[in-house]
Write a protein that holds these residues in place. Structure first.
Motif, PDB file in Angstrom:
ATOM      1  N   GLN A 349       7.094   1.417   3.279  1.00 13.79           N
ATOM      2  CA  GLN A 349       5.651   1.490   3.477  1.00 13.79           C
ATOM      3  C   GLN A 349       4.997   2.329   2.386  1.00 13.79           C
ATOM      4  O   GLN A 349       3.921   1.978   1.877  1.00 13.79           O
ATOM      5  CB  GLN A 349       5.359   2.077   4.851  1.00 13.79           C
ATOM      6  CG  GLN A 349       3.890   2.142   5.204  1.00 13.79           C
ATOM      7  CD  GLN A 349       3.638   2.939   6.466  1.00 13.79           C
ATOM      8  OE1 GLN A 349       3.894   4.139   6.520  1.00 13.79           O
ATOM      9  NE2 GLN A 349       3.141   2.282   7.498  1.00 13.79           N
ATOM     10  N   VAL A 350       5.668   3.427   1.996  1.00  9.38           N
ATOM     11  CA  VAL A 350       5.131   4.292   0.942  1.00  9.38           C
ATOM     12  C   VAL A 350       5.090   3.552  -0.385  1.00  9.38           C
ATOM     13  O   VAL A 350       4.123   3.675  -1.159  1.00  9.38           O
ATOM     14  CB  VAL A 350       5.981   5.567   0.831  1.00  9.38           C
ATOM     15  CG1 VAL A 350       5.505   6.434  -0.326  1.00  9.38           C
ATOM     16  CG2 VAL A 350       5.927   6.359   2.128  1.00  9.38           C
ATOM     17  N   THR A 351       6.125   2.765  -0.656  1.00 15.54           N
ATOM     18  CA  THR A 351       6.182   2.021  -1.922  1.00 15.54           C
ATOM     19  C   THR A 351       4.972   1.122  -2.077  1.00 15.54           C
ATOM     20  O   THR A 351       4.262   1.159  -3.095  1.00 15.54           O
ATOM     21  CB  THR A 351       7.463   1.177  -1.978  1.00 15.54           C
ATOM     22  OG1 THR A 351       8.605   2.006  -1.721  1.00 15.54           O
ATOM     23  CG2 THR A 351       7.611   0.526  -3.342  1.00 15.54           C
ATOM     24  N   GLY A 379       7.628  -7.433   6.785  1.00 14.84           N
ATOM     25  CA  GLY A 379       7.553  -6.892   8.134  1.00 14.84           C
ATOM     26  C   GLY A 379       7.144  -5.434   8.204  1.00 14.84           C
ATOM     27  O   GLY A 379       7.360  -4.779   9.238  1.00 14.84           O
ATOM     28  N   LEU A 380       6.545  -4.912   7.147  1.00 13.76           N
ATOM     29  CA  LEU A 380       6.115  -3.521   7.129  1.00 13.76           C
ATOM     30  C   LEU A 380       4.662  -3.424   7.583  1.00 13.76           C
ATOM     31  O   LEU A 380       3.832  -4.275   7.247  1.00 13.76           O
ATOM     32  CB  LEU A 380       6.261  -2.931   5.718  1.00 13.76           C
ATOM     33  CG  LEU A 380       7.690  -2.890   5.166  1.00 13.76           C
ATOM     34  CD1 LEU A 380       7.679  -2.420   3.721  1.00 13.76           C
ATOM     35  CD2 LEU A 380       8.564  -1.982   6.011  1.00 13.76           C
ATOM     36  N   LYS A 381       4.368  -2.393   8.328  1.00 13.11           N
ATOM     37  CA  LYS A 381       3.017  -2.189   8.848  1.00 13.11           C
ATOM     38  C   LYS A 381       2.195  -1.395   7.841  1.00 13.11           C
ATOM     39  O   LYS A 381       2.527  -0.256   7.517  1.00 13.11           O
ATOM     40  CB  LYS A 381       3.073  -1.442  10.173  1.00 13.11           C
ATOM     41  CG  LYS A 381       1.709  -1.254  10.821  1.00 13.11           C
ATOM     42  CD  LYS A 381       1.837  -0.518  12.146  1.00 13.11           C
ATOM     43  CE  LYS A 381       0.467  -0.310  12.798  1.00 13.11           C
ATOM     44  NZ  LYS A 381       0.566   0.406  14.085  1.00 13.11           N
ATOM     45  N   PRO A 382       1.124  -1.988   7.319  1.00  7.45           N
ATOM     46  CA  PRO A 382       0.311  -1.267   6.326  1.00  7.45           C
ATOM     47  C   PRO A 382      -0.408  -0.076   6.951  1.00  7.45           C
ATOM     48  O   PRO A 382      -0.782  -0.092   8.130  1.00  7.45           O
ATOM     49  CB  PRO A 382      -0.694  -2.323   5.837  1.00  7.45           C
ATOM     50  CG  PRO A 382      -0.139  -3.633   6.305  1.00  7.45           C
ATOM     51  CD  PRO A 382       0.635  -3.350   7.539  1.00  7.45           C
ATOM     52  N   ARG A 383      -0.598   0.930   6.136  1.00  4.08           N
ATOM     53  CA  ARG A 383      -1.376   2.083   6.594  1.00  4.08           C
ATOM     54  C   ARG A 383      -2.867   1.770   6.479  1.00  4.08           C
ATOM     55  O   ARG A 383      -3.270   0.806   5.841  1.00  4.08           O
ATOM     56  CB  ARG A 383      -1.019   3.318   5.753  1.00  4.08           C
ATOM     57  CG  ARG A 383       0.428   3.738   5.848  1.00  4.08           C
ATOM     58  CD  ARG A 383       0.680   5.069   5.199  1.00  4.08           C
ATOM     59  NE  ARG A 383       0.073   5.194   3.885  1.00  4.08           N
ATOM     60  CZ  ARG A 383       0.406   6.129   3.005  1.00  4.08           C
ATOM     61  NH1 ARG A 383       1.334   7.025   3.304  1.00  4.08           N
ATOM     62  NH2 ARG A 383      -0.183   6.200   1.837  1.00  4.08           N
ATOM     63  N   GLU A 384      -3.660   2.631   7.086  1.00  7.39           N
ATOM     64  CA  GLU A 384      -5.102   2.392   7.114  1.00  7.39           C
ATOM     65  C   GLU A 384      -5.705   2.410   5.714  1.00  7.39           C
ATOM     66  O   GLU A 384      -6.532   1.557   5.373  1.00  7.39           O
ATOM     67  CB  GLU A 384      -5.766   3.444   8.008  1.00  7.39           C
ATOM     68  CG  GLU A 384      -7.242   3.205   8.274  1.00  7.39           C
ATOM     69  CD  GLU A 384      -7.805   4.174   9.284  1.00  7.39           C
ATOM     70  OE1 GLU A 384      -9.031   4.177   9.489  1.00  7.39           O
ATOM     71  OE2 GLU A 384      -7.018   4.953   9.871  1.00  7.39           O
ATOM     72  N   ASP A 385      -5.286   3.372   4.881  1.00  7.07           N
ATOM     73  CA  ASP A 385      -5.844   3.442   3.533  1.00  7.07           C
ATOM     74  C   ASP A 385      -5.406   2.241   2.693  1.00  7.07           C
ATOM     75  O   ASP A 385      -6.159   1.785   1.818  1.00  7.07           O
ATOM     76  CB  ASP A 385      -5.421   4.748   2.856  1.00  7.07           C
ATOM     77  CG  ASP A 385      -3.915   4.911   2.806  1.00  7.07           C
ATOM     78  OD1 ASP A 385      -3.210   4.231   3.584  1.00  7.07           O
ATOM     79  OD2 ASP A 385      -3.423   5.720   1.997  1.00  7.07           O
TER      80      ASP A 385
END
Length: 583
Positions: A349-351, A379-385
């Motif tokens: 997710q950080v990448t 299948g990764l959940k994106p962050r709000e930003d």
């Protein structure tokens, strides 16, 4: 030469003269033994028959011999067994003999025992020999930097080794107050910054226990002690575990001791105990001290080195992506991203959050959309930003469907899109002619507690103008002027003037221009051109000429569009003199 012995309860140090210029090593002329530590020693008698000596070292003219001594009978008959010396602890130019024998003269020893002369603490010149110092659990050896360097260059650094493989420096001649040590080969040309860390005589040889001590010292920010212990383990042929080295490396980076951190990292690399955490720490350190280019060069080298050991991880790639992002180097960011996938590392997710953010800041919106799409596919959940940045990228690239999908997902998961994302989506829908959807998003914006700003109004007015709903443009403009007068700007006035021109509302256009002038805002040539254009549509050539004169009077320079509009108006009204004057 100097003979030094050490054993259970006994320590012997004495200058020895060898006849025939040292060619005959089988005899020594003088020998002195003394009690040390917990040995039983009386005034007139030494119990030599109850002791066992472990180590003997003989040094003369750059030659050092190490051996074990065992006292089998009180007559001091000595038996020597050769001991192997670690090559890493012998300075250049020092030669270690494999075997030798040194037999003391029985008559000389018996005489010394009978006389009971306490000479164990005197050298041939009558100078007092200091006891070997003890600091807590360890014997502590303090190096003299200048003399140490001289010894390294002349090849005179000589060490003793006891039966457990522990080392202590050999005293040279009568200069016994200056104890010296030899640096490890890995640190010979790179001195430790923190006051030249010392070497300790390690009584504890368990690697796990010593590693635990390094770990605790690093956590307590006792940098010098941790470095001394690490260096001592290296001299003794012991290797700390990965956790201890990582903790020490993190401590050094935290205290900005970058040179020491680089040396510890090289030690880890040489002993093949590097981890992804160590790579990340050292790359961030190099980037902060030497710049992004140096960090990139090191990354390329380490990436090739790690392919054999498979000790890289995705965190290392994330570190370098972040370093490149700070420099807005999207080219290297994309290369590292592609390389990560080629080496079968899966982004986290950080990448992808870093990739989307960096590409949006650098204006590479197509790459940002690609990174976001790949993130969702994995299948990764994106962050709000990340969602906010992706909506902005979609707005600039005109990807309406993806932007709406992201916006709806945020609402479904209870996330609150920020004002910038809402404005970007309204602008995108307005460009696409989706006016109803744009105003629906506007209502959601207000329900989320956001206050519309000038970008919100400009997006709505621009959308209405593109949809050719000029009447609604003017109605919305009047509403803004009543409710949010402070947010009026030149762009909003120009959009309203454009609608006036399309509708031929020359009087309304004049009012707007006078309002702009009265408010203190600057009136551009484009604004006057729109008013003249509205007069042209309304067949008001004389009013257009008056606006032109007012424009010149305010020192606003006309351009080609101004003259073309005036000429068309005057030709329609057959004002040939004015046409000739304008030409």
């Amino acid at each position: 030469m100097l003979v030094t012995t050490k054993g259970h309860g006994l320590a012997c140090q004495k200058g020895v003269y060898l006849p025939n210029n040292g060619k005959d090593r089988n005899y020594c002329r003088s020998y002195c033994c003394g009690g040390y530590g917990g040995s039983a020693m009386k005034t007139r008698r030494i119990h030599v028959g109850t002791c066992e000596l472990n180590v003997v070292s003989v040094s003369m003219k750059g030659l050092t011999w190490f051996g074990c001594v065992r006292l089998k009978k009180p007559q001091m008959s000595l038996q020597f067994v050769s001991v192997t010396m670690r090559n890493s602890l012998i300075g250049s130019g020092v030669v270690a003999c494999n075997e030798s024998e040194l037999v003391s003269e029985d008559n000389r020893q018996n005489e010394l025992v009978r006389r009971g002369i306490d000479q164990f603490d005197m050298d041939p010149l009558g100078q007092k020999l200091p006891p070997w110092g003890i600091v807590s659990d360890n014997y502590e050896l303090v190096s003299n930097e200048k003399e140490e360097q001289d010894l390294v260059e002349s090849g005179q650094d000589q060490f003793d080794m006891d039966s457990r493989g522990q080392t202590f420096p050999l005293q040279q001649g009568s200069d016994i107050n200056n104890e010296k040590i030899v640096q490890s080969p890995s640190l010979l040309n790179n001195r430790v910054t923190v006051n030249e860390s010392r070497v300790l005589f390690l009584e504890e040889t368990d690697e796990n226990e010593l590693s635990r001590r390094i770990l605790m010292l690093s956590r307590s920010n006792k940098i010098r002690s941790a470095l001394e212990l690490l260096r001592s383990m290296e001299f003794s042929g012991l290797q700390p575990n990965i956790h201890a080295c990582n903790s020490l490396l993190s401590c050094l980076v935290r205290h900005e001791l970058h040179e020491d951190a680089l040396r510890v990292f090289e030690f880890m690399k040489k002993n093949e105990i590097t981890t992804g955490h160590a790579y990340s720490l050292i790359l961030k350190t190099v980037a902060g001290t030497k710049g992004c280019d140096s960090a990139l060069d090191m990354f390329v080298e380490l990436e090739a080195f790690s392919r054999e050991r498979k000790d890289f991880d995705v965190i290392v790639y994330n570190t370098m992506i972040s370093v490149c992002g700070k420099e807005k180097n999207w080219v290297e960011t994309e290369r590292i991203w592609r390389s990560m996938k080629e080496n079968d590392y899966h982004g986290t997710q950080v990448t992808y959050s870093l990739l989307v953010s960096i590409f949006v800041r650098c204006g590479r919106n197509e790459l940002a959309i690609e990174a976001y799409s790949e993130m969702v596919q994995n299948g990764l959940k994106p962050r709000e930003d990340t969602m906010h940045a992706a909506i902005g990228a979609c707005s600039k690239k005109g990807n309406r469907d993806l932007a709406l999908n992201i916006f709806q997902n945020m609402l479904d998961h209870g996330l609150k899109p920020n004002l910038i994302a809402c404005n970007a989506l309204i602008n995108l829908l307005g460009k696409a002619g989706e006016i109803k959807l744009a105003f629906k998003v506007f209502k959601i914006l207000k329900s989320l507690g956001h206050t519309p700003d000038e970008y919100t109004w400009n997006a709505l007015l621009s959308g209405l103008y593109r949809a050719k709903q000029h009447v609604y443009v003017l109605q919305l403009f009047e509403r803004i002027k009543r409710e949010q007068k402070s947010q009026l700007n030149e762009h909003l006035y120009i959009t309203a003037l454009m609608s006036c021109q399309k509708l031929g509302l020359w009087d309304r256009a004049l009012q707007l221009v006078w309002q702009v002038e009265a408010s203190g805002l600057s009136v551009s040539t484009a604004s006057y051109n729109l008013v003249i254009g509205a007069c042209e549509v309304a067949k008001k050539p004389k009013v257009a000429l008056e606006v032109y004169e007012h424009m010149v009077h305010r020192k606003c320079p006309p351009n080609t569009f101004t003259y073309l509009s005036l000429i068309r108006s005057c030709i329609w009204a057959s004002l040939w003199d004015e046409v000739e004057e304008i030409l």
